[in-house]
Motif scaffolding. Structure first.
Motif, PDB file in Angstrom:
ATOM      1  N   TYR A  21       0.832  -1.207   0.000  1.00  0.00           N
ATOM      2  CA  TYR A  21       0.000   0.000   0.000  1.00  0.00           C
ATOM      3  C   TYR A  21       0.866   1.255   0.000  1.00  0.00           C
ATOM      4  O   TYR A  21       0.610   2.211  -0.752  1.00  0.00           O
ATOM      5  N   PHE A  22       1.923   1.270   0.816  1.00  0.00           N
ATOM      6  CA  PHE A  22       2.809   2.427   0.910  1.00  0.00           C
ATOM      7  C   PHE A  22       3.447   2.749  -0.436  1.00  0.00           C
ATOM      8  O   PHE A  22       3.433   3.906  -0.888  1.00  0.00           O
ATOM      9  N   PHE A  23       4.005   1.747  -1.098  1.00  0.00           N
ATOM     10  CA  PHE A  23       4.674   2.001  -2.376  1.00  0.00           C
ATOM     11  C   PHE A  23       3.672   2.354  -3.475  1.00  0.00           C
ATOM     12  O   PHE A  23       4.000   3.128  -4.385  1.00  0.00           O
ATOM     13  N   ASN A  24       2.469   1.825  -3.410  1.00  0.00           N
ATOM     14  CA  ASN A  24       1.425   2.247  -4.352  1.00  0.00           C
ATOM     15  C   ASN A  24       1.097   3.728  -4.181  1.00  0.00           C
ATOM     16  O   ASN A  24       0.913   4.463  -5.159  1.00  0.00           O
ATOM     17  N   LYS A  25       1.009   4.187  -2.928  1.00  0.00           N
ATOM     18  CA  LYS A  25       0.744   5.598  -2.655  1.00  0.00           C
ATOM     19  C   LYS A  25       1.906   6.465  -3.133  1.00  0.00           C
ATOM     20  O   LYS A  25       1.697   7.562  -3.663  1.00  0.00           O
ATOM     21  N   ALA A  26       3.132   5.985  -2.923  1.00  0.00           N
ATOM     22  CA  ALA A  26       4.292   6.742  -3.393  1.00  0.00           C
ATOM     23  C   ALA A  26       4.259   6.889  -4.906  1.00  0.00           C
ATOM     24  O   ALA A  26       4.510   7.975  -5.453  1.00  0.00           O
ATOM     25  N   LYS A  27       3.939   5.815  -5.608  1.00  0.00           N
ATOM     26  CA  LYS A  27       3.870   5.860  -7.072  1.00  0.00           C
ATOM     27  C   LYS A  27       2.787   6.833  -7.539  1.00  0.00           C
ATOM     28  O   LYS A  27       2.998   7.633  -8.462  1.00  0.00           O
ATOM     29  N   ALA A  28       1.642   6.791  -6.883  1.00  0.00           N
ATOM     30  CA  ALA A  28       0.538   7.674  -7.279  1.00  0.00           C
ATOM     31  C   ALA A  28       0.854   9.140  -7.029  1.00  0.00           C
ATOM     32  O   ALA A  28       0.312  10.022  -7.700  1.00  0.00           O
ATOM     33  N   SER A  29       1.750   9.412  -6.063  1.00  0.00           N
ATOM     34  CA  SER A  29       2.074  10.791  -5.693  1.00  0.00           C
ATOM     35  C   SER A  29       3.336  11.309  -6.365  1.00  0.00           C
ATOM     36  O   SER A  29       3.637  12.502  -6.255  1.00  0.00           O
ATOM     37  N   ALA A  30       4.079  10.455  -7.039  1.00  0.00           N
ATOM     38  CA  ALA A  30       5.393  10.821  -7.552  1.00  0.00           C
ATOM     39  C   ALA A  30       5.312  11.917  -8.609  1.00  0.00           C
ATOM     40  O   ALA A  30       4.423  11.905  -9.469  1.00  0.00           O
TER      41      ALA A  30
END
Length: 284
Positions: A113-122
């Protein structure tokens, strides 16, 4: 009535999450909640840059603005342990069940979940197919973004194959010891971490600025025990667990995140070109 898990059990479970989760590096405490799952994150906003000297008649402004973010995750699980097991075995199973669930289910889910959020915010979501021949150039692009956004160091999370490409590109093997979140090495301005593919979800992710860029916030972590004397679902003990959490990227800090996910997995068979001897002993 329900009872809470013993303190020593909860401590062991907290330590497990800290040791096994990559997300733990970005956890923050003391978030200010305004409702059930709404958290207020402060952001310092400076209006202007430098101006020509005018005996300080012109004043800049700096103010703290609060932005609302919603925590997205409200998750649970429950287990039943039959009362016919002896007391010592029941106590052991309670802890072992909880620990194994956190290790194999909760922690991987949180990291994913954390890395998915990072990708979406990058700020940059690149889509280049990685090889040992081009990975250094792709990391230079990430480095340029970090530097332009004021970061002098950053965390670099790589899939297994992406790390292999980097090792081939610089003719060096990285190896980490201890728990899963240990840094496996350093390259350029980056601390390197190797992440299981099913958690990372991209070839590599760069995060600069730590919790100043992206935050992981827990609202609630609770474990309750319903013994056989109060359990209405059978003659046994029910364990109930609930986690409320979310990962938030500050809206003015997206420049601190750079990810790459090619259409193909990183290709470890493509090797970088070897330096060629030229006249005078130089290489090209």
């Amino acid at each position: 009535m329900a009872t809470e898990f013993p303190v020593e059990y909860l401590t062991a479970l907290d330590e497990l999450v800290e040791q096994e989760s990559f997300t733990n590096r970005y956890q923050v405490q003391g978030a200010e909640f305004t409702s059930k799952k709404t958290v207020m994150i402060p952001e310092l906003v400076i209006a202007d840059g430098l101006v020509d000297y005018d005996r300080f008649k012109t004043e800049n402004t700096a103010e703290i603005k609060y932005t609302s973010y919603e925590l997205e995750k409200d998750m649970q699980t429950a287990f039943y342990i039959d009362a016919v097991e002896d007391i010592d075995e029941q106590h052991l199973r309670r802890l072992n069940v909880a620990r194994e669930f956190e290790r194999t289910k909760l922690v991987p889910s949180i990291d994913q979940y954390f890395f998915n959020k990072a990708k979406a915010s990058a700020k940059t979501d690149a889509k280049n197919n990685l090889t040992a021949a081009n990975i250094k150039e792709e990391l230079r692009k990430a480095r340029m973004q970090m530097v332009q956004n004021g970061f002098t160091s950053a965390d670099l999370y790589l899939s297994v194959d992406a790390l292999s490409c980097l090792e081939d590109a610089i003719d060096r093997q990285f190896a980490g010891e201890g728990v899963i979140t240990d840094v496996v090495g350093h390259y350029d301005m980056f601390d390197l971490f190797m992440v299981p593919d099913d958690r990372l979800g991209v070839d590599f992710a760069v995060i600069g600025g730590g919790t100043d860029t992206i935050k992981h916030i827990w609202k609630r972590q609770v474990a309750k025990i319903f013994g056989p004397e109060v359990n209405q679902n059978g003659d046994g003990t029910t364990l109930q667990f609930r986690w409320v959490y979310g990962t938030l990227c500050r809206k003015n800090k997206t420049g601190g995140i750079y990810v790459n996910k090619g259409a193909k997995a990183p290709d470890t068979s493509v090797k970088p070109a070897k330096p060629v001897e030229v006249q005078g002993g130089a290489t090209a």
